[in-house]
Scaffold this active site. Structure first.
Site, PDB file in Angstrom:
ATOM      1  N   PHE A 190       0.858  -1.185   0.000  1.00  0.00           N
ATOM      2  CA  PHE A 190       0.000   0.000   0.000  1.00  0.00           C
ATOM      3  C   PHE A 190       0.893   1.234   0.000  1.00  0.00           C
ATOM      4  O   PHE A 190       1.917   1.269   0.668  1.00  0.00           O
ATOM      5  CB  PHE A 190      -0.908  -0.018   1.243  1.00  0.00           C
ATOM      6  N   PHE A 194      -0.892  -2.813   8.205  1.00  0.00           N
ATOM      7  CA  PHE A 194      -1.499  -3.588   9.287  1.00  0.00           C
ATOM      8  C   PHE A 194      -0.996  -5.034   9.286  1.00  0.00           C
ATOM      9  O   PHE A 194      -0.897  -5.661  10.343  1.00  0.00           O
ATOM     10  CB  PHE A 194      -3.029  -3.559   9.163  1.00  0.00           C
ATOM     11  N   GLU A 195      -0.643  -5.553   8.125  1.00  0.00           N
ATOM     12  CA  GLU A 195      -0.172  -6.944   8.004  1.00  0.00           C
ATOM     13  C   GLU A 195       1.316  -7.106   8.304  1.00  0.00           C
ATOM     14  O   GLU A 195       1.815  -8.225   8.409  1.00  0.00           O
ATOM     15  CB  GLU A 195      -0.494  -7.479   6.607  1.00  0.00           C
ATOM     16  N   ILE A 216      -0.634   7.220   5.559  1.00  0.00           N
ATOM     17  CA  ILE A 216      -0.934   8.634   5.333  1.00  0.00           C
ATOM     18  C   ILE A 216      -2.281   8.954   5.976  1.00  0.00           C
ATOM     19  O   ILE A 216      -3.267   8.250   5.747  1.00  0.00           O
ATOM     20  CB  ILE A 216      -0.966   8.959   3.827  1.00  0.00           C
ATOM     21  N   THR A 248     -10.607  10.079   8.172  1.00  0.00           N
ATOM     22  CA  THR A 248     -11.249   9.318   9.250  1.00  0.00           C
ATOM     23  C   THR A 248     -10.199   8.922  10.289  1.00  0.00           C
ATOM     24  O   THR A 248      -8.997   9.010  10.024  1.00  0.00           O
ATOM     25  CB  THR A 248     -11.916   8.040   8.697  1.00  0.00           C
ATOM     26  N   HIS A 262      -9.211   6.115  11.013  1.00  0.00           N
ATOM     27  CA  HIS A 262      -8.575   4.854  10.604  1.00  0.00           C
ATOM     28  C   HIS A 262      -7.053   4.921  10.725  1.00  0.00           C
ATOM     29  O   HIS A 262      -6.392   3.985  11.174  1.00  0.00           O
ATOM     30  CB  HIS A 262      -9.004   4.545   9.158  1.00  0.00           C
ATOM     31  N   ARG A 297      10.408  12.130   3.308  1.00  0.00           N
ATOM     32  CA  ARG A 297      11.059  11.131   4.150  1.00  0.00           C
ATOM     33  C   ARG A 297      11.495   9.882   3.377  1.00  0.00           C
ATOM     34  O   ARG A 297      12.060   8.961   3.943  1.00  0.00           O
ATOM     35  CB  ARG A 297      10.127  10.745   5.298  1.00  0.00           C
TER      36      ARG A 297
END
Length: 156
Positions: free
Chosen positions: A23, A58-59, A83, A87, A89, A128
């Site tokens: 991602f 997340f994985e 990023i 929301t 999240h 970065r």
């Protein structure tokens, strides 16, 4: 004068796993390139590096835990870019990824380096990943090398 122990920047003979998110790949790819550059410039051979790609940040902890449990690696480097969106999240993901990566290092006794960027916008991510703020993938690889060499000195 107290004794000071610190790791040296010699990656010779080290086995390193890199777990990287797909991602935001346009940024994560730059982190991977920076990490690979740092590792090879400090003596780690290409054949001693394995890259595992996961769908999102997340994985990362789960894949890192599997690699760490295999006992085949001296260090793991976790790379991704989260990023901020509209929301909450972002906060949930970044918090869980951070806790997961820290727990793996504590549980397994090998350095698991946090190279996941949590940025407000794409521009901060670009900065970065190789522009004016340097490359955090490079920094994560340097930290991995140093920590492996430090662990070797302080383990009893």
């Amino acid at each position: 004068m107290p004794e000071t122990i610190q790791g040296k920047l010699d990656g010779s003979g080290l086995k390193v796993g890199i777990v990287a998110s797909r991602f935001n790949d346009f940024l994560t790819k730059q982190l991977i390139d920076g990490a690979l550059d740092a590792l090879t410039r400090h003596g780690t051979k290409d054949g001693d590096i394995k890259i595992v790609r996961v769908p999102g940040s997340f994985e990362i902890p789960y894949a890192a835990k599997i690699l760490a449990s295999s006992k085949k690696y001296d260090a793991l480097i976790c790379l991704g870019v989260i990023i901020r969106g509209d929301t909450p999240h972002y906060q949930h993901i970044s918090s869980e990824v951070t806790k997961g990566i820290a727990a793996i290092s504590l549980e397994t006794g090998i350095p698991v380096i946090y190279g996941v960027l949590t940025v407000e916008n794409i521009e901060q991510g670009i900065e970065r990943c190789g522009t004016k703020s340097g490359n955090r993938g490079w920094d994560a690889a340097i930290n991995a090398i140093e920590m492996v060499n430090l662990y070797k000195q302080i383990k009893v």
